[in-house]
Design a protein around this motif. Structure first.
Motif, PDB file in Angstrom:
ATOM      1  N   GLN A  21       0.812  -1.216   0.000  1.00 55.24           N
ATOM      2  CA  GLN A  21       0.000   0.000   0.000  1.00 55.24           C
ATOM      3  C   GLN A  21       0.854   1.278   0.000  1.00 55.24           C
ATOM      4  O   GLN A  21       0.366   2.331  -0.371  1.00 55.24           O
ATOM      5  CB  GLN A  21      -0.960   0.004   1.198  1.00 55.24           C
ATOM      6  CG  GLN A  21      -0.284   0.123   2.546  1.00 55.24           C
ATOM      7  CD  GLN A  21       0.404  -1.149   3.026  1.00 55.24           C
ATOM      8  OE1 GLN A  21       0.070  -2.246   2.596  1.00 55.24           O
ATOM      9  NE2 GLN A  21       1.367  -0.995   3.916  1.00 55.24           N
ATOM     10  N   GLU A  43     -11.788  -7.615  -3.892  1.00 55.40           N
ATOM     11  CA  GLU A  43     -11.728  -6.171  -4.104  1.00 55.40           C
ATOM     12  C   GLU A  43     -11.788  -5.413  -2.787  1.00 55.40           C
ATOM     13  O   GLU A  43     -12.694  -5.611  -1.982  1.00 55.40           O
ATOM     14  CB  GLU A  43     -12.880  -5.711  -5.002  1.00 55.40           C
ATOM     15  CG  GLU A  43     -12.786  -4.262  -5.397  1.00 55.40           C
ATOM     16  CD  GLU A  43     -13.893  -3.817  -6.326  1.00 55.40           C
ATOM     17  OE1 GLU A  43     -13.985  -2.603  -6.567  1.00 55.40           O
ATOM     18  OE2 GLU A  43     -14.662  -4.665  -6.814  1.00 55.40           O
ATOM     19  N   ALA A  44     -10.816  -4.527  -2.605  1.00 54.69           N
ATOM     20  CA  ALA A  44     -10.748  -3.699  -1.400  1.00 54.69           C
ATOM     21  C   ALA A  44     -12.025  -2.889  -1.224  1.00 54.69           C
ATOM     22  O   ALA A  44     -12.622  -2.420  -2.192  1.00 54.69           O
ATOM     23  CB  ALA A  44      -9.546  -2.754  -1.478  1.00 54.69           C
ATOM     24  N   SER A  74      -4.691  -8.337  -3.438  1.00 56.11           N
ATOM     25  CA  SER A  74      -5.803  -8.183  -4.377  1.00 56.11           C
ATOM     26  C   SER A  74      -5.270  -7.527  -5.645  1.00 56.11           C
ATOM     27  O   SER A  74      -4.104  -7.144  -5.723  1.00 56.11           O
ATOM     28  CB  SER A  74      -6.940  -7.354  -3.779  1.00 56.11           C
ATOM     29  OG  SER A  74      -6.614  -5.987  -3.787  1.00 56.11           O
ATOM     30  N   ARG A  75      -6.151  -7.367  -6.629  1.00 55.41           N
ATOM     31  CA  ARG A  75      -5.754  -6.744  -7.889  1.00 55.41           C
ATOM     32  C   ARG A  75      -5.881  -5.227  -7.828  1.00 55.41           C
ATOM     33  O   ARG A  75      -5.612  -4.535  -8.803  1.00 55.41           O
ATOM     34  CB  ARG A  75      -6.594  -7.311  -9.033  1.00 55.41           C
ATOM     35  CG  ARG A  75      -6.288  -8.793  -9.266  1.00 55.41           C
ATOM     36  CD  ARG A  75      -6.981  -9.364 -10.468  1.00 55.41           C
ATOM     37  NE  ARG A  75      -6.657  -8.592 -11.651  1.00 55.41           N
ATOM     38  CZ  ARG A  75      -7.554  -8.237 -12.576  1.00 55.41           C
ATOM     39  NH1 ARG A  75      -8.802  -8.576 -12.469  1.00 55.41           N
ATOM     40  NH2 ARG A  75      -7.175  -7.547 -13.623  1.00 55.41           N
ATOM     41  N   ASP A  76      -6.266  -4.699  -6.682  1.00 53.33           N
ATOM     42  CA  ASP A  76      -6.431  -3.250  -6.546  1.00 53.33           C
ATOM     43  C   ASP A  76      -5.092  -2.522  -6.637  1.00 53.33           C
ATOM     44  O   ASP A  76      -4.057  -3.051  -6.219  1.00 53.33           O
ATOM     45  CB  ASP A  76      -7.072  -2.927  -5.189  1.00 53.33           C
ATOM     46  CG  ASP A  76      -8.457  -3.517  -5.059  1.00 53.33           C
ATOM     47  OD1 ASP A  76      -9.321  -3.153  -5.876  1.00 53.33           O
ATOM     48  OD2 ASP A  76      -8.679  -4.337  -4.148  1.00 53.33           O
ATOM     49  N   LYS A  80      -5.680   2.363  -3.749  1.00 50.86           N
ATOM     50  CA  LYS A  80      -6.910   1.821  -3.162  1.00 50.86           C
ATOM     51  C   LYS A  80      -6.575   0.968  -1.939  1.00 50.86           C
ATOM     52  O   LYS A  80      -7.302   0.980  -0.944  1.00 50.86           O
ATOM     53  CB  LYS A  80      -7.699   1.020  -4.187  1.00 50.86           C
ATOM     54  CG  LYS A  80      -9.084   0.635  -3.684  1.00 50.86           C
ATOM     55  CD  LYS A  80      -9.963   0.108  -4.788  1.00 50.86           C
ATOM     56  CE  LYS A  80     -11.365  -0.201  -4.278  1.00 50.86           C
ATOM     57  NZ  LYS A  80     -12.191  -0.794  -5.327  1.00 50.86           N
ATOM     58  N   GLN A  81      -5.453   0.250  -2.006  1.00 53.25           N
ATOM     59  CA  GLN A  81      -5.011  -0.541  -0.850  1.00 53.25           C
ATOM     60  C   GLN A  81      -4.729   0.397   0.335  1.00 53.25           C
ATOM     61  O   GLN A  81      -5.069   0.085   1.473  1.00 53.25           O
ATOM     62  CB  GLN A  81      -3.750  -1.356  -1.182  1.00 53.25           C
ATOM     63  CG  GLN A  81      -3.889  -2.311  -2.336  1.00 53.25           C
ATOM     64  CD  GLN A  81      -4.714  -3.550  -2.024  1.00 53.25           C
ATOM     65  OE1 GLN A  81      -5.697  -3.488  -1.302  1.00 53.25           O
ATOM     66  NE2 GLN A  81      -4.320  -4.663  -2.595  1.00 53.25           N
ATOM     67  N   SER A  96      -0.500  -5.235  -4.018  1.00 50.74           N
ATOM     68  CA  SER A  96      -1.201  -4.937  -5.265  1.00 50.74           C
ATOM     69  C   SER A  96      -0.675  -5.835  -6.386  1.00 50.74           C
ATOM     70  O   SER A  96       0.496  -5.756  -6.756  1.00 50.74           O
ATOM     71  CB  SER A  96      -0.976  -3.464  -5.616  1.00 50.74           C
ATOM     72  OG  SER A  96      -1.592  -3.139  -6.825  1.00 50.74           O
ATOM     73  N   GLU A  98      -1.901  -6.092  -9.756  1.00 49.79           N
ATOM     74  CA  GLU A  98      -2.787  -5.589 -10.807  1.00 49.79           C
ATOM     75  C   GLU A  98      -2.799  -6.461 -12.057  1.00 49.79           C
ATOM     76  O   GLU A  98      -3.821  -6.560 -12.730  1.00 49.79           O
ATOM     77  CB  GLU A  98      -2.429  -4.145 -11.154  1.00 49.79           C
ATOM     78  CG  GLU A  98      -2.758  -3.174 -10.038  1.00 49.79           C
ATOM     79  CD  GLU A  98      -2.518  -1.740 -10.431  1.00 49.79           C
ATOM     80  OE1 GLU A  98      -3.406  -1.162 -11.088  1.00 49.79           O
ATOM     81  OE2 GLU A  98      -1.439  -1.208 -10.094  1.00 49.79           O
TER      82      GLU A  98
END
Length: 158
Positions: A21, A43-44, A74-76, A80-81, A96, A98
């Motif tokens: 993050q 998803e966050a 996650s793919r965030d 966003k994390q 992340s 992505e």
């Protein structure tokens, strides 16, 4: 459609290097010698993922005391994390992924049932990695609610 092969206990944990993050790279090799709980969430800041992450948050002190490092993936995007971590006071790293390469390596991407339809996406999954880098547990399609209690039982931490 790209799906991934599921892993099993006893296999080597696939290596990874992903931004957290804060944009800092976290690699499995940096965690060598530690016991790691690596959980994949879709998803966050969605209700189920918030429930799951907060459950890990609420149990993190006892997991740390038992020698486990908790990490979410996650793919965030990292931004966003960061927002997710700050909003819910999550004390562990959120990575992340992505391009979903690590999801694919861990078998955390594939077909699932969503509201009666078959879709391809993130499979809510948790992996326990031993200090030598092998998988102690590979848990797929876990539930957001009650997952940490089930995991604690598997780890003998009840």
């Amino acid at each position: 459609m790209t799906t991934s092969q599921r892993l099993e206990a006893g296999q080597p944990a696939p290596p990874f290097s992903l931004p957290n993050q804060d944009g800092e790279t976290v690699s499995l090799s940096d965690l060598a010698g530690q016991r790691v709980i690596l959980f994949f969430y879709p998803e966050a800041m969605t209700p189920g993922c918030t429930t799951q992450a907060c459950d890990f948050r609420d149990n993190e002190a006892s997991l740390l005391a038992a020698g486990y490092t908790v990490i979410g993936v996650s793919r965030d995007a990292a931004a966003k994390q960061t927002a997710f971590r700050e909003r819910d006071a999550l004390p562990f790293d959120l990575l992340s992924d992505e391009d979903k390469a690590v999801h694919l390596a861990y078998g955390a991407w594939g077909e699932k049932n969503s509201y009666g339809k078959t879709v391809t996406g993130v499979l809510r999954s948790t992996f326990v990695i031993s200090p030598d880098g092998t998988l102690e547990h590979a848990l797929y399609n876990v539930k957001a609610t009650g997952h940490v209690a089930m995991l604690r039982k598997k780890l003998g931490l009840v």
